[in-house]
Structures are given as C-alpha cells and as structure tokens.
Design an enzyme around this catalytic site. Structure first.
Site, PDB file in Angstrom:
ATOM      1  N   LYS A  68      -1.707  -2.095  -3.765  1.00 39.75           N
ATOM      2  CA  LYS A  68      -0.361  -2.679  -3.604  1.00 39.75           C
ATOM      3  C   LYS A  68      -0.343  -4.159  -3.964  1.00 39.75           C
ATOM      4  O   LYS A  68      -1.368  -4.835  -3.975  1.00 39.75           O
ATOM      5  CB  LYS A  68       0.148  -2.426  -2.184  1.00 39.75           C
ATOM      6  CG  LYS A  68       0.548  -0.948  -2.031  1.00 39.75           C
ATOM      7  CD  LYS A  68       1.330  -0.637  -0.805  1.00 39.75           C
ATOM      8  CE  LYS A  68       1.751   0.843  -0.849  1.00 39.75           C
ATOM      9  NZ  LYS A  68       2.171   1.345   0.439  1.00 39.75           N
ATOM     10  N   ARG A 104      -4.298   6.176   2.961  1.00 34.43           N
ATOM     11  CA  ARG A 104      -3.639   6.809   1.806  1.00 34.43           C
ATOM     12  C   ARG A 104      -4.053   6.015   0.571  1.00 34.43           C
ATOM     13  O   ARG A 104      -3.697   4.844   0.447  1.00 34.43           O
ATOM     14  CB  ARG A 104      -2.125   6.784   2.000  1.00 34.43           C
ATOM     15  CG  ARG A 104      -1.345   7.460   0.890  1.00 34.43           C
ATOM     16  CD  ARG A 104       0.151   7.382   1.144  1.00 34.43           C
ATOM     17  NE  ARG A 104       0.907   8.021   0.077  1.00 34.43           N
ATOM     18  CZ  ARG A 104       1.207   7.427  -1.073  1.00 34.43           C
ATOM     19  NH1 ARG A 104       0.823   6.194  -1.317  1.00 34.43           N
ATOM     20  NH2 ARG A 104       1.894   8.082  -1.987  1.00 34.43           N
TER      21      ARG A 104
HETATM   22  N1  HH2 Z   1       3.178   4.085  -0.063  1.00 40.30           N
HETATM   23  C1  HH2 Z   1       3.751   4.617  -1.164  1.00 40.30           C
HETATM   24  C2  HH2 Z   1       4.314   5.899  -1.134  1.00 40.30           C
HETATM   25  N2  HH2 Z   1       4.247   6.651  -0.017  1.00 40.30           N
HETATM   26  N3  HH2 Z   1       3.589   6.916   2.226  1.00 40.30           N
HETATM   27  C3  HH2 Z   1       3.018   6.417   3.334  1.00 40.30           C
HETATM   28  N4  HH2 Z   1       2.952   7.159   4.457  1.00 40.30           N
HETATM   29  N5  HH2 Z   1       2.470   5.157   3.370  1.00 40.30           N
HETATM   30  C4  HH2 Z   1       2.501   4.342   2.282  1.00 40.30           C
HETATM   31  O1  HH2 Z   1       2.022   3.190   2.362  1.00 40.30           O
HETATM   32  C5  HH2 Z   1       3.103   4.842   1.074  1.00 40.30           C
HETATM   33  C6  HH2 Z   1       3.652   6.156   1.094  1.00 40.30           C
HETATM   34  C7  HH2 Z   1       3.801   3.814  -2.411  1.00 40.30           C
HETATM   35  O2  HH2 Z   1       2.650   4.017  -3.188  1.00 40.30           O
HETATM   36  P1  HH2 Z   1       2.582   5.009  -4.444  1.00 40.30           P
HETATM   37  O3  HH2 Z   1       2.914   6.395  -4.026  1.00 40.30           O
HETATM   38  O4  HH2 Z   1       1.298   4.856  -5.130  1.00 40.30           O
HETATM   39  O5  HH2 Z   1       3.694   4.435  -5.429  1.00 40.30           O
HETATM   40  P2  HH2 Z   1       5.144   4.932  -5.825  1.00 40.30           P
HETATM   41  O6  HH2 Z   1       5.978   4.893  -4.582  1.00 40.30           O
HETATM   42  O7  HH2 Z   1       5.582   3.948  -6.863  1.00 40.30           O
HETATM   43  O8  HH2 Z   1       5.033   6.331  -6.359  1.00 40.30           O
END
Ligand code: HH2
Length: 292
Positions: free
Chosen positions: A229, A268
């Site tokens: 992040k 995660r």
């Molecule tokens: N962060 C993201 C998405 N889902 N769920 C939980 N429980 N906790 C988190 O910190 C979290 C999450 C964002 O990361 P990512 O899925 O890699 O990116 P994007 O939302 O752009 O798909």
C-alpha cells in the site's frame, strides 16, 4: 504481545488462530487494482495464480472483482459477478484452502457462496450490503471480515481527519460487530480489520500500526492488509509518492512483522511466500517469549 486464541468458523472450516499467523492471498480479478490490475483478469491466469498461492502456503484465498483503491469507480453487480464467478467455478475441487470473496454486495456474495466461497470480506463492514448481506452470511454460516473505511473509495482520501485514529477505528469496529451479532452472525464467524489505506493519511496508517494492540479489546481475530500500500511507499520514500508499488515488498514485510508482534492473527498479502517466511519467524519469536 501474546495473541488471544480463536477458532474462526467459516462454512465447514475451522481455522485456529493465534499461534500460527494465517496468510490470506490476494487474487484481484479486476482490470484496475492498484498493484496487480489486469494481471489476473483472465480466469485461466487467475486459476494459475490461485494454485501458485496455495503452493506458496496461503491459508485462505481472497478473490475480488472490484478495485477499492482511492478514486475507484463502483462496479455494477452483473460485471462483478462476471469477473468472479468463472474463477470460483474453475477452482472448485482444485484448491484445498477456504476461499473468501472480497465484496460488499449481497448479490455477489450470494453467487460466490453458491460456488464454494465460505468467507465474505466486506470492506464496508455491512454498511453497503446492510441487512441482506448480514442475513445471508448468518443463514449460510459463512465467515465475515468487517473492515473500517472512512467514506467510500471515491471520497476516502479527501482530507481524512481523526483525533485518535486507533480509538475511532476501534469504536467503529465495535459498532460493526454489534450489527453483525444482531443479525445472527455468531462472534466465532467474525474477523475485524482496521482498513489500512481506507480513508487514512500515511501518518494515520502508522498510528494504526503502532497502536494495533488496542484492537485486541474487540474480542475478535485481527486482520491486517498493508501489502504494497502507498503508505509503505510513503514512509520509505519520505514523500507522498515514495517507493513505487513494485518496490514495496521489504517495507510490506517489515509492516507485517510489526503487526504480528502487536497481535495480528491474519495478513492479507500479494506476496505469499515472502510473508509466510516473515510470519513463521515472527511467530517463533513470540512463542520463544511465551515459553521463557
Ligand atoms: N485492502 C484492499 C482490498 N480489500 N480487504 C480487507 N479486509 N483489508 C484490506 O486492507 C483490503 C481489503 C485493497 O488492496 P487490493 O485488493 O490489492 O487493491 P484493489 O482494491 O485496488 O483491488
């Protein structure tokens, strides 16, 4: 700190939490996620990545069809289902770890639970899907991740303000747990997450990480999602831009160790193998301390 022990229930699964840190591998089947957008939008490639993460030691797979990065547009229900379902269908019988669906929409959650998912990872902590999502999770005996976000992905990074980030996030999660319990979801089916990067400045994220042990008072297993992040890049680079997303692995690993030391039960992450190693080592440090 010594972590509380939990038996997290999700469908037919029971995950023992608190001794070995569990790794939730991220599988974004989106065209636009912040770190891996487009890489696994093709179902065939997504399945290959899912199996690879399982081999690398992931304990859970988290499949998402909507990016929640700052400024991300909402994805219509039909489109989100179109992205997620083919991957779930192809994974049936191929993986032997529980699958979570990263969604806030009850329709997507229902479709995913019908295709073998057993956890709903809701970044809005039941604020979007409301009673329908809560009742669905309760009825199906699924697990539920309740995450804190200030506002929505479209608005969340517009000057977020907190007086006491960890205290306010704790208060929010406590209320979310109450809503879930009221809907009939047993506490043993809940995991909570302070939502790193969701309506927080880099300084807020660092406050949440440094004060992570405060979330233990919520009485639920704790998930930390910090992998790649922007606050990691910001702390490392010394500016808001900081290290680009491809250069955040080592910072992510340091953040992971810090979170485990402060009580995180689950991480995660995108880089499963590397996080497994850091988690195993940090767990061993905690165990050594406990056994002294
Ligand atoms: N962060 C993201 C998405 N889902 N769920 C939980 N429980 N906790 C988190 O910190 C979290 C999450 C964002 O990361 P990512 O899925 O890699 O990116 P994007 O939302 O752009 O798909």
């Amino acid at each position: 700190m010594k972590r509380s022990l939990f038996e997290f229930q999700a469908g037919a699964w029971t995950l023992r939490l608190g001794r070995e840190t569990k790794i939730m591998g991220v599988l974004n089947v989106t065209p636009d996620s912040f770190s891996d957008g487009g890489a696994y939008a093709d179902p065939g490639r997504a399945v290959v990545r899912a199996l690879e993460m399982e081999r690398e030691g992931a304990h859970i797979l988290d499949i998402g069809g909507e990016s929640t990065r700052p400024g991300a547009p909402l994805v219509p229900v039909k489109e989100e289902i179109r992205r997620v379902l083919p991957v779930l269908k192809r994974l049936r019988g191929k993986v032997s770890i529980p699958i979570s669906v990263d969604t806030s929409k009850w329709e997507v959650a229902e479709a995913a639970l019908n295709e073998g998912a057993v956890i709903v990872n809701d970044v809005t902590a039941l604020r979007s899907g409301g009673k329908r999502l809560a009742k669905l999770v309760a009825r199906r005996g699924a697990g539920l991740v309740l995450m804190h976000m200030l506002g929505t992905p479209l608005t969340m990074q517009k000057k977020p303000v907190y007086r006491d980030p960890a205290g306010e996030v704790c208060g929010f999660l406590k209320r979310a747990i109450g809503v879930a319990l009221e809907a009939g979801i047993p506490r043993s089916h809940l995991v909570v997450d302070p939502g790193f990067g969701f309506g927080k400045t880099p300084a807020h994220n660092m406050e949440l990480l440094a004060g992570f042990s405060r979330f233990a008072s919520l009485g639920c297993p704790l998930l930390a999602g910090m992998s790649r992040k922007s606050f990691i890049g910001s702390v490392l680079g010394g500016s808001v831009l900081g290290a680009p997303v491809g250069d955040r692995l080592y910072g992510s690993l340091a953040a992971a160790a810090a979170a485990i030391e402060r009580g995180a039960h689950l991480l995660r992450v995108h880089d499963v193998a590397a996080h497994r190693q850091v988690a195993a080592f940090t767990d061993a440090v905690l165990l050594t301390k406990e056994n002294r």
